[in-house]
Design a protein around this motif. Structure first.
Motif, mmCIF file in Angstrom:
data_model
loop_
_atom_site.group_PDB
_atom_site.id
_atom_site.type_symbol
_atom_site.label_atom_id
_atom_site.label_comp_id
_atom_site.label_asym_id
_atom_site.label_seq_id
_atom_site.Cartn_x
_atom_site.Cartn_y
_atom_site.Cartn_z
ATOM 1 N N ALA A 132 0.852 -1.185 0.000
ATOM 2 C CA ALA A 132 0.000 0.000 0.000
ATOM 3 C C ALA A 132 0.884 1.229 0.000
ATOM 4 O O ALA A 132 2.047 1.185 0.395
ATOM 5 N N THR A 133 0.312 2.315 -0.465
ATOM 6 C CA THR A 133 0.993 3.597 -0.449
ATOM 7 C C THR A 133 -0.054 4.657 -0.143
ATOM 8 O O THR A 133 -1.256 4.395 -0.210
ATOM 9 N N THR A 134 0.400 5.829 0.198
ATOM 10 C CA THR A 134 -0.520 6.927 0.471
ATOM 11 C C THR A 134 -0.354 7.984 -0.614
ATOM 12 O O THR A 134 0.764 8.401 -0.926
ATOM 13 N N VAL A 135 -1.474 8.360 -1.201
ATOM 14 C CA VAL A 135 -1.496 9.401 -2.226
ATOM 15 C C VAL A 135 -2.560 10.412 -1.814
ATOM 16 O O VAL A 135 -3.724 10.042 -1.606
ATOM 17 N N ILE B 247 -3.763 3.695 -0.791
ATOM 18 C CA ILE B 247 -3.962 3.050 -2.088
ATOM 19 C C ILE B 247 -3.370 1.644 -2.013
ATOM 20 O O ILE B 247 -2.170 1.478 -1.730
ATOM 21 N N ARG B 248 -4.175 0.645 -2.246
ATOM 22 C CA ARG B 248 -3.726 -0.753 -2.260
ATOM 23 C C ARG B 248 -3.080 -1.043 -3.615
ATOM 24 O O ARG B 248 -3.649 -0.746 -4.661
ATOM 25 N N VAL B 249 -1.880 -1.615 -3.597
ATOM 26 C CA VAL B 249 -1.115 -1.867 -4.822
ATOM 27 C C VAL B 249 -1.409 -3.263 -5.352
ATOM 28 O O VAL B 249 -1.309 -4.254 -4.628
ATOM 29 N N VAL B 250 -1.760 -3.324 -6.641
ATOM 30 C CA VAL B 250 -1.933 -4.580 -7.358
ATOM 31 C C VAL B 250 -0.772 -4.678 -8.348
ATOM 32 O O VAL B 250 -0.587 -3.796 -9.181
ATOM 33 N N ASP B 251 0.019 -5.729 -8.229
ATOM 34 C CA ASP B 251 1.167 -5.943 -9.120
ATOM 35 C C ASP B 251 0.667 -6.638 -10.378
ATOM 36 O O ASP B 251 0.632 -7.862 -10.470
ATOM 37 N N THR C 26 11.842 2.021 -14.791
ATOM 38 C CA THR C 26 10.989 3.125 -14.342
ATOM 39 C C THR C 26 9.529 2.662 -14.227
ATOM 40 O O THR C 26 8.665 3.151 -14.943
ATOM 41 N N PRO C 27 9.233 1.725 -13.314
ATOM 42 C CA PRO C 27 7.840 1.287 -13.172
ATOM 43 C C PRO C 27 6.968 2.439 -12.691
ATOM 44 O O PRO C 27 7.466 3.403 -12.096
ATOM 45 N N GLN C 28 5.682 2.323 -12.978
ATOM 46 C CA GLN C 28 4.756 3.370 -12.582
ATOM 47 C C GLN C 28 3.533 2.767 -11.918
ATOM 48 O O GLN C 28 3.172 1.616 -12.185
ATOM 49 N N LEU C 29 2.901 3.550 -11.084
ATOM 50 C CA LEU C 29 1.681 3.149 -10.412
ATOM 51 C C LEU C 29 0.532 3.968 -10.991
ATOM 52 O O LEU C 29 0.544 5.196 -10.918
ATOM 53 N N LEU C 30 -0.432 3.264 -11.604
ATOM 54 C CA LEU C 30 -1.636 3.918 -12.078
ATOM 55 C C LEU C 30 -2.626 3.953 -10.920
ATOM 56 O O LEU C 30 -3.128 2.905 -10.497
ATOM 57 N N VAL C 31 -2.874 5.117 -10.371
ATOM 58 C CA VAL C 31 -3.819 5.271 -9.273
ATOM 59 C C VAL C 31 -5.197 5.447 -9.896
ATOM 60 O O VAL C 31 -5.416 6.363 -10.687
ATOM 61 N N ASP D 216 -13.578 0.065 -4.596
ATOM 62 C CA ASP D 216 -14.404 -1.137 -4.660
ATOM 63 C C ASP D 216 -15.602 -0.988 -3.724
ATOM 64 O O ASP D 216 -15.789 0.061 -3.098
ATOM 65 N N GLU D 217 -16.402 -2.057 -3.608
ATOM 66 C CA GLU D 217 -17.616 -1.980 -2.781
ATOM 67 C C GLU D 217 -17.308 -1.751 -1.300
ATOM 68 O O GLU D 217 -18.164 -1.342 -0.536
ATOM 69 N N ARG D 218 -16.064 -1.987 -0.899
ATOM 70 C CA ARG D 218 -15.655 -1.742 0.488
ATOM 71 C C ARG D 218 -15.029 -0.360 0.677
ATOM 72 O O ARG D 218 -14.556 -0.024 1.753
ATOM 73 N N GLY D 219 -14.973 0.414 -0.392
ATOM 74 C CA GLY D 219 -14.412 1.758 -0.310
ATOM 75 C C GLY D 219 -12.909 1.829 -0.469
ATOM 76 O O GLY D 219 -12.313 2.876 -0.266
ATOM 77 N N ARG D 220 -12.265 0.713 -0.851
ATOM 78 C CA ARG D 220 -10.803 0.698 -1.015
ATOM 79 C C ARG D 220 -10.434 1.211 -2.405
ATOM 80 O O ARG D 220 -11.085 0.890 -3.390
ATOM 81 N N ARG D 221 -9.372 2.002 -2.448
ATOM 82 C CA ARG D 221 -8.831 2.490 -3.719
ATOM 83 C C ARG D 221 -7.649 1.628 -4.110
ATOM 84 O O ARG D 221 -6.963 1.064 -3.260
#
Length: 157
Positions: free
Chosen positions: A59-62, A67-71, A88-93, A98-103
């Motif tokens: 997870a990271t904070t934005v 924000i939960r990270v999906v690899d 140079t990987p990137q994270l698409l936020v 989802d239905e639980r309110g998670r980003r």
């Protein structure tokens, strides 16, 4: 998505959508551009690489939001060894939760630019994965269109 009609009164643009293309290794994917809030550079992926579950790889904070990270690379190309990451990987936020309110954020190798495509050009996916919207050709390359809502629903279980 509703698009303005052309000058002759036809709805020539009504079947268009704007997508953001990105890569995982040599494979190209896309997602609706309005599903992506931002793309952020990721410096160190060691904790993501060490995660047991690619659907919950950390997870990271934005902007003060977790924000939960999906690899995505490990989701789509599961192997016994760690993937060779892009320099140079990137994270698409993503914008939705989802239905639980998670980003969520998707770790990808490379982010390309936005493209406007014709939705009529999308071929049905030849896979049972419910989060694949279809296939299309962009700039001469095959591209898999992902349904971010279905990805959220799948990863939340």
């Amino acid at each position: 998505m509703t698009a303005p009609s052309s000058r002759d009164g036809s709805d020539a643009d009504a079947d268009r959508a704007t997508v953001l293309t990105f890569s995982l290794a040599e494979t190209r994917y896309c997602v609706r551009v309005d599903a992506v809030a931002s793309a952020l550079g990721v410096g160190d992926t060691s904790s993501i690489d060490a995660a047991d579950d690619p659907w919950n790889a950390g997870a990271t904070t934005v902007d003060d939001e977790r924000i939960r990270v999906v690899d995505l690379r490990r989701v789509f190309e599961p192997t016994a060894r760690l993937p060779d990451r892009s320099e140079t990987p990137q994270l698409l936020v993503l914008t939705e939760s989802d239905e639980r309110g998670r980003r969520y954020g998707w770790l990808v190798d490379d982010v390309d630019t936005t493209r406007t495509i014709r939705t009529a050009d999308i071929a049905p996916a030849r896979t049972s994965a419910r989060f694949v919207e279809g296939k299309l050709e962009v700039d001469g390359d095959d591209v898999t269109w992902l349904d971010e809502s279905e990805m959220h629903n799948y990863s939340s279980h």
